[in-house]
Design a protein around this motif. Sequence first.
Motif, short mmCIF file in Angstrom:
data_model
loop_
_atom_site.label_atom_id
_atom_site.label_comp_id
_atom_site.label_asym_id
_atom_site.label_seq_id
_atom_site.Cartn_x
_atom_site.Cartn_y
_atom_site.Cartn_z
N GLU A 121 -18.90 -39.87 -18.18
CA GLU A 121 -17.68 -40.67 -18.18
C GLU A 121 -17.73 -41.70 -17.05
OE1 GLU A 121 -14.24 -38.23 -17.41
OE2 GLU A 121 -14.97 -37.58 -15.44
N THR A 122 -17.16 -42.87 -17.32
CA THR A 122 -16.92 -43.85 -16.26
C THR A 122 -15.56 -44.46 -16.54
OG1 THR A 122 -18.03 -45.64 -17.49
CG2 THR A 122 -19.37 -44.42 -15.89
N LEU A 123 -14.56 -43.93 -15.87
CA LEU A 123 -13.21 -44.47 -16.03
C LEU A 123 -13.11 -45.82 -15.31
CD1 LEU A 123 -11.33 -42.63 -17.70
CD2 LEU A 123 -13.12 -41.36 -16.51
N GLU A 140 -20.45 -34.18 -10.60
CA GLU A 140 -21.51 -33.98 -11.58
C GLU A 140 -21.00 -33.41 -12.89
OE1 GLU A 140 -24.90 -31.97 -10.04
OE2 GLU A 140 -25.14 -33.33 -8.33
N SER A 141 -19.69 -33.28 -13.04
CA SER A 141 -19.13 -32.80 -14.29
C SER A 141 -18.16 -33.83 -14.85
CB SER A 141 -18.42 -31.46 -14.09
OG SER A 141 -17.35 -31.60 -13.18
N VAL A 142 -18.15 -33.95 -16.17
CA VAL A 142 -17.19 -34.82 -16.82
C VAL A 142 -15.79 -34.25 -16.58
CG1 VAL A 142 -16.36 -35.67 -19.06
CG2 VAL A 142 -18.82 -35.61 -18.56
N GLY A 143 -14.87 -35.09 -16.19
CA GLY A 143 -13.53 -34.67 -15.78
C GLY A 143 -13.25 -35.05 -14.34
N SER A 144 -14.30 -35.09 -13.52
CA SER A 144 -14.12 -35.44 -12.11
C SER A 144 -13.72 -36.91 -11.96
CB SER A 144 -15.40 -35.16 -11.32
OG SER A 144 -16.52 -35.82 -11.88
N GLY A 145 -14.31 -37.77 -12.77
CA GLY A 145 -13.91 -39.18 -12.73
C GLY A 145 -12.50 -39.36 -13.28
N SER A 146 -12.15 -38.55 -14.26
CA SER A 146 -10.83 -38.67 -14.88
C SER A 146 -9.70 -38.36 -13.91
CB SER A 146 -10.73 -37.75 -16.10
OG SER A 146 -11.58 -38.19 -17.14
N VAL A 147 -9.86 -37.32 -13.10
CA VAL A 147 -8.78 -36.97 -12.18
C VAL A 147 -8.62 -38.03 -11.10
CG1 VAL A 147 -10.13 -35.53 -10.57
CG2 VAL A 147 -7.72 -35.06 -10.94
N VAL A 148 -9.72 -38.65 -10.67
CA VAL A 148 -9.63 -39.74 -9.70
C VAL A 148 -8.91 -40.93 -10.34
CG1 VAL A 148 -10.94 -41.35 -8.27
CG2 VAL A 148 -11.66 -38.97 -8.43
N LYS A 149 -9.24 -41.23 -11.59
CA LYS A 149 -8.58 -42.34 -12.28
C LYS A 149 -7.07 -42.11 -12.39
CE LYS A 149 -7.50 -45.83 -14.85
NZ LYS A 149 -8.00 -46.11 -16.19
N LEU A 150 -6.66 -40.91 -12.71
CA LEU A 150 -5.24 -40.62 -12.84
C LEU A 150 -4.52 -40.78 -11.50
CD1 LEU A 150 -5.25 -37.58 -15.28
CD2 LEU A 150 -4.72 -39.96 -15.80
N ALA A 151 -5.15 -40.33 -10.43
CA ALA A 151 -4.56 -40.52 -9.10
C ALA A 151 -4.42 -42.01 -8.80
CB ALA A 151 -5.42 -39.83 -8.05
N CYS A 152 -5.41 -42.80 -9.16
CA CYS A 152 -5.35 -44.24 -8.92
C CYS A 152 -4.26 -44.91 -9.75
CB CYS A 152 -6.71 -44.88 -9.23
SG CYS A 152 -8.00 -44.46 -8.03
N ASN A 153 -4.07 -44.44 -10.99
CA ASN A 153 -3.05 -45.06 -11.83
C ASN A 153 -1.64 -44.69 -11.40
OD1 ASN A 153 -4.87 -46.48 -13.29
ND2 ASN A 153 -4.25 -45.70 -15.29
N LEU A 154 -1.46 -43.52 -10.79
CA LEU A 154 -0.16 -43.21 -10.21
C LEU A 154 0.14 -44.17 -9.06
CD1 LEU A 154 2.39 -41.53 -9.84
CD2 LEU A 154 1.03 -39.87 -8.53
N TRP A 155 -0.85 -44.41 -8.22
CA TRP A 155 -0.70 -45.38 -7.13
C TRP A 155 -0.40 -46.77 -7.70
CZ3 TRP A 155 -3.71 -49.73 -6.30
CH2 TRP A 155 -3.53 -50.40 -5.08
N LEU A 156 -1.11 -47.16 -8.75
CA LEU A 156 -0.90 -48.47 -9.38
C LEU A 156 0.54 -48.61 -9.87
CD1 LEU A 156 -3.26 -50.10 -11.99
CD2 LEU A 156 -0.86 -49.76 -12.54
N ALA A 157 1.07 -47.56 -10.50
CA ALA A 157 2.45 -47.60 -10.98
C ALA A 157 3.41 -47.80 -9.83
CB ALA A 157 2.78 -46.31 -11.73
N CYS A 158 3.17 -47.10 -8.74
CA CYS A 158 4.08 -47.17 -7.59
C CYS A 158 4.03 -48.53 -6.92
CB CYS A 158 3.72 -46.09 -6.58
SG CYS A 158 4.00 -44.40 -7.13
N ILE A 159 2.83 -49.06 -6.71
CA ILE A 159 2.73 -50.33 -6.00
C ILE A 159 3.27 -51.48 -6.85
CG2 ILE A 159 0.39 -51.08 -6.66
CD1 ILE A 159 -0.03 -51.70 -3.66
N THR A 160 3.10 -51.36 -8.18
CA THR A 160 3.64 -52.39 -9.06
C THR A 160 5.17 -52.39 -9.03
OG1 THR A 160 1.73 -52.26 -10.54
CG2 THR A 160 3.73 -53.24 -11.44
N SER A 161 5.76 -51.21 -9.16
CA SER A 161 7.22 -51.15 -9.18
C SER A 161 7.79 -51.55 -7.81
CB SER A 161 7.70 -49.76 -9.59
OG SER A 161 7.26 -48.77 -8.69
N ALA A 162 7.10 -51.17 -6.73
CA ALA A 162 7.59 -51.53 -5.40
C ALA A 162 7.54 -53.04 -5.18
CB ALA A 162 6.77 -50.82 -4.34
N ALA A 163 6.43 -53.67 -5.56
CA ALA A 163 6.31 -55.12 -5.39
C ALA A 163 7.34 -55.86 -6.23
CB ALA A 163 4.90 -55.58 -5.76
#
Length: 310
Positions: free
Chosen positions: A132-134, A177-200
């Motif tokens: 995976e490459t999110l 080294e397992s599929v899923g590790s990239g996914s959880v990082v992506k989800l954390a990043c998208n939560l941050w994205l949602a917050c910074i967008t709404s704040a701005a």
Amino acid sequence: MDTTKNDAVDAPTTSTEDLNVTVLGTGLMGGGIARTLAAAGFAVTAWNRTPAHAEPLRAYGVSVEPNLAAALADADVVLVVVYDAASVMDVLERGIGAAPAGAVWVQMATIGVEESRDVARFAETKGAHLVETLMMGSKDQAENGALTLMAGGNPALFDQADPVLQAISVKIVHCGESVGSGSVVKLACNLWLACITSAACQSVELLKGEGVDPQLFLDVISGMTTDSPYAHLKGGKAITGDFSAQFEVNALLKDLGLVGEVMARRGFRTDLLDRQKALYDEVRAQGHGHDDVSAVALAFASPRDTPGLS
């Protein structure tokens, strides 16, 4: 491991002409990725569930194949850039047998952590090679080879896909080294994205409501430790009212739902997430689901500034 194009690393030995790339899904992200790879010299075949949506890619040197099996027949690397977990499983179930045994499947859709693991287990049972490459980035970054990729999976499989991934990204962060590790990082990043967008966007609308030039907010934070290019991007769209989609409200809400699944499994508090979901749900209910996430500004706009309200 964080790999950027400026790092002093050995260049891939495989040339672009040696790799056939199939892109499954030609929406905002997949279409841009296909164009970028074709411009970089790869032989690119694109498939989309609705074939007509892929047709414009022919003008950029992409071969458009409406038949999934035919699109996969000669693939060395398969990029899966569809919408959700059901779509990913659908193309895998129908397509794995059509691709060469040595093909590397790169799952790029944001589908959730457990869903990513399910996909990896399915691929393994079929003898397919999947990583995976999110993606972090929007339509513009996809079209300009400027994505950031969060990778998960067997490191050995990335060697074959590396020239392709380097061509579409400025940075690859290897998350595990397992599929899923990239996914959880992506989800954390998208939560941050949602917050910074709404704040701005809230800051922009606050100044609008007070009759003050909202650009001053962006001017003040520019270059400070509190600055963010994303605040300028989304805050700028809120100022102009241009909500043409780079990342759709619907897509962000899908991802926030996946964040909620992870939090629920961990017993993690969700109050910040819940508020973000409520804001984006509000603008979706106003008919802006297919607009850019910066449309969240409308949740903060005063009635006199909001189209259709009085």
